[in-house]
Design an enzyme around this catalytic site. Structure first.
Site, PDB file in Angstrom:
ATOM      1  N   MET A   1      73.968  -3.325  88.689  1.00 57.72           N
ATOM      2  CA  MET A   1      72.764  -3.343  89.535  1.00 57.72           C
ATOM      3  C   MET A   1      71.807  -2.246  89.073  1.00 57.72           C
ATOM      4  SD  MET A   1      74.036  -4.541  93.273  1.00 57.72           S
ATOM      5  CE  MET A   1      74.608  -2.966  93.845  1.00 57.72           C
ATOM      6  N   GLY A   2      71.982  -1.796  87.840  1.00 58.16           N
ATOM      7  CA  GLY A   2      71.101  -0.757  87.298  1.00 58.16           C
ATOM      8  C   GLY A   2      71.488   0.626  87.787  1.00 58.16           C
ATOM      9  N   ALA A   3      70.510   1.566  87.700  1.00 64.28           N
ATOM     10  CA  ALA A   3      70.788   2.993  87.983  1.00 64.28           C
ATOM     11  C   ALA A   3      72.017   3.393  87.164  1.00 64.28           C
ATOM     12  CB  ALA A   3      70.984   3.233  89.478  1.00 64.28           C
TER      13      ALA A   3
ATOM     14  N   GLU B   1      77.325   7.126  83.375  1.00 61.52           N
ATOM     15  CA  GLU B   1      78.393   7.162  82.388  1.00 61.52           C
ATOM     16  C   GLU B   1      79.414   6.017  82.581  1.00 61.52           C
ATOM     17  OE1 GLU B   1      77.877   9.376  80.076  1.00 61.52           O
ATOM     18  OE2 GLU B   1      79.646   8.696  78.972  1.00 61.52           O
ATOM     19  N   GLY B   2      79.710   5.696  83.840  1.00 57.06           N
ATOM     20  CA  GLY B   2      80.678   4.630  84.127  1.00 57.06           C
ATOM     21  C   GLY B   2      80.234   3.299  83.536  1.00 57.06           C
ATOM     22  N   HIS B   3      78.944   2.967  83.729  1.00 57.69           N
ATOM     23  CA  HIS B   3      78.432   1.710  83.160  1.00 57.69           C
ATOM     24  C   HIS B   3      78.501   1.755  81.633  1.00 57.69           C
ATOM     25  CE1 HIS B   3      75.989   1.735  87.046  1.00 57.69           C
ATOM     26  NE2 HIS B   3      76.668   0.610  87.115  1.00 57.69           N
TER      27      HIS B   3
ATOM     28  N   ASP C   1      85.518  -0.414  91.781  1.00 59.20           N
ATOM     29  CA  ASP C   1      85.385  -1.462  92.791  1.00 59.20           C
ATOM     30  C   ASP C   1      86.621  -2.358  92.680  1.00 59.20           C
ATOM     31  OD1 ASP C   1      82.589  -0.945  93.821  1.00 59.20           O
ATOM     32  OD2 ASP C   1      82.218  -1.097  91.682  1.00 59.20           O
TER      33      ASP C   1
ATOM     34  N   SER D   1      76.308   4.931  91.242  1.00 58.77           N
ATOM     35  CA  SER D   1      74.847   4.981  91.349  1.00 58.77           C
ATOM     36  C   SER D   1      74.440   5.631  92.667  1.00 58.77           C
ATOM     37  CB  SER D   1      74.268   3.572  91.271  1.00 58.77           C
ATOM     38  OG  SER D   1      74.664   2.971  90.066  1.00 58.77           O
ATOM     39  N   ARG D   2      75.332   5.578  93.657  1.00 57.22           N
ATOM     40  CA  ARG D   2      74.977   6.129  94.978  1.00 57.22           C
ATOM     41  C   ARG D   2      75.181   7.640  95.046  1.00 57.22           C
ATOM     42  NH1 ARG D   2      76.945   0.736  96.752  1.00 57.22           N
ATOM     43  NH2 ARG D   2      75.187  -0.264  97.821  1.00 57.22           N
TER      44      ARG D   2
HETATM   45  O1  PAF Z   1      79.512  -3.886  90.786  1.00 54.40           O
HETATM   46  C1  PAF Z   1      78.297  -4.185  90.829  1.00 54.40           C
HETATM   47  O2  PAF Z   1      77.435  -3.468  90.330  1.00 54.40           O
HETATM   48  C2  PAF Z   1      77.859  -5.475  91.508  1.00 54.40           C
HETATM   49  O3  PAF Z   1      78.640  -5.733  92.633  1.00 54.40           O
HETATM   50  C3  PAF Z   1      77.852  -6.670  90.551  1.00 54.40           C
HETATM   51  C4  PAF Z   1      79.233  -7.006  90.019  1.00 54.40           C
HETATM   52  C5  PAF Z   1      76.910  -6.393  89.395  1.00 54.40           C
HETATM   53  C6  PAF Z   1      77.335  -7.914  91.294  1.00 54.40           C
HETATM   54  O4  PAF Z   1      76.067  -7.716  91.802  1.00 54.40           O
END
Ligand code: PAF
Length: 284
Positions: free
Chosen positions: A30-32, A35-37, A150, A186-187
């Site tokens: 979802m952007g923002a 490092e994790g992404h 998650d 991101s939060r």
């Molecule tokens: O984990 C997330 O960032 C969101 O839940 C996802 C998997 C991109 C779905 O909107």
């Protein structure tokens, strides 16, 4: 890196890549980006020749009182990070492109989606499952990487992909943590510096549970209560849930079974910010 906004164009490119025998990996976000992404991208690149990242703040997974409108959307910065990480295609559609007028279909992922995160955030996993299936249909990947932070989302996605016979490999990536143990999110940017310090209590609760399990204790409900009491020692921390669960079903478990893994899951409000974390334990 090519940026694409139109679902039909993205789908066409993905089809073409498949015809060229490219192995496609997708990282949905979802952007923002943090490092994790970027670690998810690294993992995708280790397996796939072409990596697509999606950035879409999905309205259907937010409740009416949640942070959809204030969710950070630093698109230029995200695009620069994605490019530097070696993403090949960045798919960033508008909400209208994903949910055009007349859109009606929502996926119900069944009982697992009603527990813990699902109980606290009704409809959340239906929104997640729906958008993930749509993004899989648009990006046509062979592999999709999701973070284990998650953990319940990952289990829901595995369930949905298996139940709907979607031909994609789902890969879980380990939680990325700051040096003091706080899981990247991101939060985290919502936290004041004092709250940021208090937020380390999630990881400290995990460590407490780990010490007790390593010492051979089996009564998981008591360990969870002790971990929750630790969380409550921080003045602005309010646990939403903190429990050991069966990995596959996310049903709560109160007693460890030797030889069987279990997962400690928690959601804690630090001031106005809701954080989640989890840890998988082997019980020997
Ligand atoms: O984990 C997330 O960032 C969101 O839940 C996802 C998997 C991109 C779905 O909107």
């Amino acid at each position: 890196m090519q940026i694409i906004n139109d679902p039909a164009e993205m789908q066409k490119i993905a089809e073409k890549l498949r015809l060229q025998h490219q192995y496609i990996g997708v990282v949905m976000t979802m952007g923002a980006l943090h490092e994790g992404h970027l670690n998810l991208v690294k993992l995708a690149k280790a397996h796939a020749g072409t990596v697509i990242m999606t950035i879409f703040v999905n309205p259907t997974q937010f409740g009416p009182d949640e942070d959809f409108h204030r969710y950070p959307r630093p698109f230029e910065q995200d695009a620069a990070l994605a490019r530097a990480a070696g993403v090949d295609y960045l798919f960033a559609p508008s909400a209208e492109a994903i949910y055009p007028e007349g859109y009606a279909t929502m996926i119900d992922p069944g009982p697992i989606a009603t527990r813990f995160e699902g109980a606290s955030r009704p409809g959340h996993f239906s929104g997640v499952a729906t958008v993930v299936v749509k993004l899989l249909g648009i990006t046509r990947p062979h592999l999709a990487v999701f973070g284990e932070k998650d953990a319940q989302q990952l289990t829901v996605i595995r369930r949905v992909v298996a139940d709907l016979n979607i031909a994609v490999t789902i890969l879980g990536a380990p939680v990325t943590r700051e040096s003091d143990g706080l899981a990247t999110s991101s939060r985290n940017i919502y936290l004041s510096s004092d709250e940021r310090q208090q937020a380390t209590v999630l990881y400290r609760a995990i460590q407490l549970a780990g010490r007790e399990i390593t010492a051979g204790r089996r009564e998981l409900d008591t360990i969870a209560a002790e971990a929750e009491a630790l969380v409550r020692t921080e003045p602005d921390a309010e646990p939403d849930y903190l429990s050991f669960v069966d990995e596959a079903t996310f049903e709560p478990i109160t007693q460890a079974t030797p030889g069987k893994a279990c997962r400690l899951v928690m959601a804690v409000r630090i001031g106005k910010t809701r954080l989640i974390d989890n840890w998988r334990f082997e019980c020997t």
